[in-house]
Design a protein around this motif. Structure first.
Motif, PDB file in Angstrom:
ATOM      1  N   ASP A 193       0.839  -1.113  -0.062  1.00 37.71           N
ATOM      2  CA  ASP A 193      -0.001  -0.175  -0.094  1.00 37.71           C
ATOM      3  C   ASP A 193       0.970   1.104   0.024  1.00 37.71           C
ATOM      4  N   ALA A 194       0.429   2.230  -0.642  1.00 38.93           N
ATOM      5  CA  ALA A 194       0.907   3.567  -0.770  1.00 38.93           C
ATOM      6  C   ALA A 194       0.203   4.450   0.319  1.00 38.93           C
ATOM      7  N   MET A 195       0.803   4.895   1.286  1.00 39.25           N
ATOM      8  CA  MET A 195       0.149   5.425   2.309  1.00 39.25           C
ATOM      9  C   MET A 195       1.026   6.835   2.761  1.00 39.25           C
ATOM     10  N   THR A 196      -0.041   7.743   3.362  1.00 36.77           N
ATOM     11  CA  THR A 196       0.532   9.194   3.860  1.00 36.77           C
ATOM     12  C   THR A 196      -0.249   9.059   5.214  1.00 36.77           C
ATOM     13  N   PRO A 197       0.292   9.700   5.902  1.00 35.95           N
ATOM     14  CA  PRO A 197      -0.313  10.147   7.321  1.00 35.95           C
ATOM     15  C   PRO A 197      -1.678  10.561   7.406  1.00 35.95           C
ATOM     16  N   GLY A 198      -2.460  10.215   7.904  1.00 43.75           N
ATOM     17  CA  GLY A 198      -3.986  10.791   7.814  1.00 43.75           C
ATOM     18  C   GLY A 198      -4.425  10.880   9.257  1.00 43.75           C
ATOM     19  N   PRO A 199      -5.867  11.346   9.467  1.00 46.09           N
ATOM     20  CA  PRO A 199      -6.552  11.519  10.630  1.00 46.09           C
ATOM     21  C   PRO A 199      -6.278  10.248  11.505  1.00 46.09           C
ATOM     22  N   GLY A 200      -6.206  10.255  12.687  1.00 45.31           N
ATOM     23  CA  GLY A 200      -6.049   9.326  13.685  1.00 45.31           C
ATOM     24  C   GLY A 200      -4.901   8.275  13.525  1.00 45.31           C
ATOM     25  N   MET A 246      -4.718   5.668   2.395  1.00 45.69           N
ATOM     26  CA  MET A 246      -4.167   4.956   1.148  1.00 45.69           C
ATOM     27  C   MET A 246      -4.449   5.524  -0.098  1.00 45.69           C
ATOM     28  N   HIS A 247      -3.352   5.851  -0.909  1.00 46.49           N
ATOM     29  CA  HIS A 247      -3.442   6.256  -2.381  1.00 46.49           C
ATOM     30  C   HIS A 247      -3.606   5.539  -3.362  1.00 46.49           C
ATOM     31  N   GLY A 248      -2.949   4.059  -3.080  1.00 42.63           N
ATOM     32  CA  GLY A 248      -3.080   3.169  -3.955  1.00 42.63           C
ATOM     33  C   GLY A 248      -2.151   1.813  -3.624  1.00 42.63           C
ATOM     34  N   CYS A 249      -2.057   0.903  -4.328  1.00 43.63           N
ATOM     35  CA  CYS A 249      -1.109  -0.164  -3.931  1.00 43.63           C
ATOM     36  C   CYS A 249      -0.831  -0.935  -5.210  1.00 43.63           C
ATOM     37  N   ILE A 250       0.381  -1.683  -4.820  1.00 43.87           N
ATOM     38  CA  ILE A 250       0.938  -2.478  -5.982  1.00 43.87           C
ATOM     39  C   ILE A 250       0.861  -4.123  -5.562  1.00 43.87           C
ATOM     40  N   ARG A 260       3.468   0.225   2.991  1.00 44.59           N
ATOM     41  CA  ARG A 260       3.008  -0.811   3.971  1.00 44.59           C
ATOM     42  C   ARG A 260       2.717  -2.028   3.183  1.00 44.59           C
ATOM     43  N   VAL A 261       3.083  -3.170   3.535  1.00 43.11           N
ATOM     44  CA  VAL A 261       3.103  -4.339   2.967  1.00 43.11           C
ATOM     45  C   VAL A 261       2.543  -5.370   3.863  1.00 43.11           C
ATOM     46  N   HIS A 289       0.858  -5.312 -10.826  1.00 43.09           N
ATOM     47  CA  HIS A 289      -0.550  -4.502 -10.946  1.00 43.09           C
ATOM     48  C   HIS A 289      -0.603  -3.511 -10.022  1.00 43.09           C
ATOM     49  N   ILE A 290      -0.974  -2.227 -10.501  1.00 45.57           N
ATOM     50  CA  ILE A 290      -1.230  -1.118  -9.771  1.00 45.57           C
ATOM     51  C   ILE A 290      -2.664  -0.824  -9.791  1.00 45.57           C
ATOM     52  N   THR A 291      -3.101  -0.423  -8.632  1.00 42.17           N
ATOM     53  CA  THR A 291      -4.177   0.182  -8.347  1.00 42.17           C
ATOM     54  C   THR A 291      -4.161   1.391  -7.422  1.00 42.17           C
ATOM     55  N   ALA A 292      -4.703   2.614  -8.293  1.00 41.74           N
ATOM     56  CA  ALA A 292      -4.484   3.853  -7.528  1.00 41.74           C
ATOM     57  C   ALA A 292      -5.669   4.686  -7.435  1.00 41.74           C
ATOM     58  N   TYR A 293      -5.786   5.600  -6.153  1.00 41.35           N
ATOM     59  CA  TYR A 293      -6.930   6.194  -6.245  1.00 41.35           C
ATOM     60  C   TYR A 293      -6.833   7.894  -6.716  1.00 41.35           C
TER      61      TYR A 293
END
Length: 95
Positions: free
Chosen positions: A23-30, A35-39, A61-62, A78-82
């Motif tokens: 997962d491609a992550m950035t800090p968020g609330p709480g 999550m912005h996407g994943c491979i 984060r794997v 395979h990449i899925t992104a938001y």
């Protein structure tokens, strides 16, 4: 703002099914983060996926993929992104 889901591929060739999701992550609330996407990735390409995610500006984060996602149609790489930007960022990086 509507969410755009974009699918693409890393470009590497791998016949192994994706048993992991990076997962491609950035800090968020709480404690959850955003999550912005994943491979979808096999163990052999895990380091490559993490490098692409980090180079695109996200934290990696794997975790094990859910059983239904471990094999075709989820090939390794395979990449899925938001967002288009997240997809392009993870696909464009050469490792």
């Amino acid at each position: 703002m509507p969410v755009t889901v974009t699918d693409t591929h890393t470009g590497w060739t791998c016949d192994t099914g994706a048993s992991l999701i990076a997962d491609a992550m950035t800090p968020g609330p709480g404690q959850l983060g955003t999550m912005h996407g994943c491979i979808y990735v096999c163990p052999e390409h895990q380091a490559d996926a993490e490098a692409r995610i980090t180079a695109a500006g996200y934290g990696a984060r794997v975790a094990p993929a859910p059983p239904g996602h471990r094999w075709d149609p989820w090939p390794c790489g395979h990449i899925t992104a938001y967002s288009t930007a997240a997809a392009e960022g993870m696909a464009a990086v050469e490792v």
